[in-house]
Design an enzyme around this catalytic site. Structure first.
Site, mmCIF file in Angstrom:
data_model
loop_
_atom_site.group_PDB
_atom_site.id
_atom_site.type_symbol
_atom_site.label_atom_id
_atom_site.label_comp_id
_atom_site.label_asym_id
_atom_site.label_seq_id
_atom_site.Cartn_x
_atom_site.Cartn_y
_atom_site.Cartn_z
ATOM 1 N N SER A 23 0.839 -1.199 0.000
ATOM 2 C CA SER A 23 0.000 0.000 0.000
ATOM 3 C C SER A 23 0.872 1.246 0.000
ATOM 4 C CB SER A 23 -0.879 0.002 1.248
ATOM 5 O OG SER A 23 -0.063 0.270 2.373
ATOM 6 N N LYS A 24 0.206 2.366 -0.217
ATOM 7 C CA LYS A 24 0.900 3.653 -0.211
ATOM 8 C C LYS A 24 1.587 3.856 1.136
ATOM 9 C CE LYS A 24 -1.054 7.932 0.389
ATOM 10 N NZ LYS A 24 0.000 8.580 1.167
ATOM 11 N N ARG A 25 0.906 3.415 2.195
ATOM 12 C CA ARG A 25 1.467 3.575 3.527
ATOM 13 C C ARG A 25 2.782 2.802 3.701
ATOM 14 N NH1 ARG A 25 -2.790 1.699 6.226
ATOM 15 N NH2 ARG A 25 -4.231 2.715 4.813
ATOM 16 N N GLY A 71 4.932 2.278 1.411
ATOM 17 C CA GLY A 71 5.947 3.072 0.725
ATOM 18 C C GLY A 71 6.452 4.174 1.647
ATOM 19 N N ASP A 72 5.501 4.897 2.292
ATOM 20 C CA ASP A 72 5.884 5.993 3.194
ATOM 21 C C ASP A 72 6.741 5.446 4.333
ATOM 22 O OD1 ASP A 72 4.300 7.516 1.617
ATOM 23 O OD2 ASP A 72 2.590 7.593 2.999
#
Ligand code: GLU
Length: 538
Positions: free
Chosen positions: A275-277, A279-280
């Site tokens: 998920s995008k999270r 990646g962060d």
């Protein structure tokens, strides 16, 4: 009963990517684009972009342009799209709705008894969920079990129904799913897949605002746009039975596209969807390009991180596919030639950022210098680079920009040539080459001082004197002179090369040290050696 008739399907292979414009484009989405695109190209077919914007509450301004830009950057441009309409337009579902393309199919389903009107208010739906909630069934669905208890055309008399409709009471149209039916289809990746309709709810097909939901729109549009194959993410698999039923009722399953549900791209540890999270949290991008949301928060993209589109496409192609050999590097042309669905894995593919960077490094190495120069120029001049941050020093960045924009083109070209193969990301060019344009602000004396001797000090002092006689100022001549002097001083050249490198670039990195000195020029080389000598203690 009127069944809407359509012209027969053309036999041309036609695939579509059908994103909802809701935000950044996840790398899984780009891989979906890629597989659709490759299959279309491989079979001489068309690749279409259709914008699925019927859910107005999720619509995000700018997201459609962003998707188009991403496809452009990746070199996966559609044959038909909102910007490039073909014979099957419009290519935005909101515009297709305006042309009245969906209501008539919802009406047909009602006539056929496969759909019904439902007048339940949001509050009534809430109450239903609360009332029938049990430990085994925490979120009761509107389905064959409960629809008989709700306010819909199945529980009303025809007169009541007419009254409600005439009064304009807000309503939706739901599909009527009969329990206990076995639905089968052949997925091009998974093979035979089947579902029982008992677990499927009566999905809304047409919303109170007259907009179709995704389920109705995707089926109608795939038929009207004559889509022959549809590859989409595995997360859509649970929706497949609804779509198959709609195909059966509206158009006949024989016209249905061949489906392939692509395996997920997983977190690096393999535990769940990336998920995008993630990646962060782990410090890598998951979006193709930078995406700035409505709150002004920017999520980094592969493009801005310094990835080449060739590398991005390549790494996505092999996330879940191989050609059966050991080959890992593929151009888009090679992929078009070799891609086939039977070599797409059924299981999810773990994303590995180090491996992603490896692909980029390989692709930078593959680029001819002139092409690399154009990419670097584009990257820094169009301001994609994460300025300052990558440069570590604003002055170096400014000098670099000057060089890039032509103030010292020859030096820039030579620097490019020297550092190209050392750069994993386009951004690395700054760190790898800024010392050519600006003297290092810090010299890593710690790397040199412990082994620094009076003999070495004398050697460098002598070297500076000899510089006047070196002509032309070129790497092989500098190297020869340096080595002869080292032999005369009885110091191993290896023991002198590291200090020279640190003096010129500030640390233990960079291309060949004589190439560096040659490009810096005599004056600058002298200047840097003198400065470093003043910092070293004997
Ligand atoms: N609009 C859906 C999405 O946002 C498309 C799914 C499909 O390809 O059928 O991914």
């Amino acid at each position: 009963m009127e069944v809407l008739s359509l012209p027969p399907m053309s036999k041309k292979v036609r695939l579509r990517f059908a994103p909802s414009p809701t935000g950044g484009l996840h790398l899984g989405g780009v891989r979906t684009v890629l597989y659709n695109y490759l299959f279309a190209r491989r079979h001489g077919g068309d690749f279409i972009l259709r914008i699925e914007d019927t859910d107005q509450s999720r619509y995000v301004a700018g997201a459609e342009e962003y998707i188009l830009d991403c496809l452009k950057w990746c070199g996966l441009e559609p044959d038909e799209s909102p910007n490039r309409p073909g014979a099957y337009g419009p290519y935005r579902q909101s515009e297709r709705k305006a042309e009245g393309l969906y209501e008539k199919y919802a009406a047909q389903l009602i006539q056929q008894g496969h759909a019904y009107y439902a007048f339940d208010t949001p509050q009534e739906l809430e109450e239903m969920r609360a009332k029938y909630k049990t430990a085994e069934n925490p979120s009761p669905q509107y389905n064959h079990v409960l629809r008989g208890k709700m306010k819909n055309s199945l529980t009303m008399t025809p007169e009541e129904l007419q009254q409600q409709l005439a009064a304009g009471t807000p309503h939706v149209i739901r599909i009527k799913i009969n329990p206990g039916e076995d639905i089968r289809f052949t997925d091009l990746i998974r093979g035979e897949v089947h579902f029982s309709t008992s677990g499927v709810d009566d999905k809304v097909l047409l919303k109170a605002d007259g907009m179709p939901t995704y389920h109705l729109a995707v089926v109608v549009d795939d038929r009207l746009m004559e889509i022959t194959h549809a590859f989409r993410g595995e997360e859509w698999l649970p929706s497949a039975p609804v779509h198959i039923l709609l195909w059966r009722y509206l158009f006949g399953e024989e016209h249905m596209p061949q489906w392939a549900h692509l395996p997920l791209i997983l977190k690096p540890d393999g535990n769940g969807k990336l998920s995008k999270r993630d990646g962060d949290r782990l410090g890598f991008p998951v979006f193709a390009m930078n995406w700035t949301d409505a709150n002004g928060e920017t999520t980094k993209g592969f493009r801005e991180m310094g990835f080449l589109p060739e590398a991005f496409i390549n790494l996505l192609a092999v996330l879940g596919w191989n050609d059966g050999s050991e080959q890992e590097l593929f151009t888009l042309e090679e992929l078009t030639e070799k891609f086939s669905l039977d070599r797409v894995h059924k299981g999810g593919a773990k994303f590995d950022f180090d491996k992603a960077k490896w692909f980029n490094h390989e692709w930078i190495k593959r680029l001819p210098v002139a092409a690399y120069r154009d990419r670097v120029k584009d990257f820094f001049i169009t301001g994609l680079a994460i300025n300052g941050e990558a440069a570590g020093a604003e002055k170096a960045m400014a000098e670099l920009k000057n060089a890039i924009s032509g103030s010292n083109e020859a030096k820039f070209e030579k620097a490019l040539e020297l550092v190209k193969d050392r750069c994993t990301l386009l951004t690395d060019f700054v760190q790898q080459s800024s010392f050519f344009f600006v003297a290092p602000t810090q010299i890593d004396t710690v790397a040199v001082q412990p082994k620094w001797t009076a003999a070495k000090q004398t050697f460098f002092a002598e070297l500076l004197r000899q510089f006047t006689f070196i002509s032309p100022w070129e790497a092989p001549i500098l190297e020869k002179e340096f080595k002869e002097m080292a032999a005369a001083a009885e110091i191993k050249p290896g023991d002198l090369l590291l200090p020279l490198r640190v003096m010129l670039v500030g640390g233990k990195f960079g291309p060949g040290v004589f190439d560096i000195a040659a490009l810096l020029g005599q004056k600058e080389t002298e200047h840097r050696i003198k400065h470093a000598l003043s910092l070293l203690k004997v």
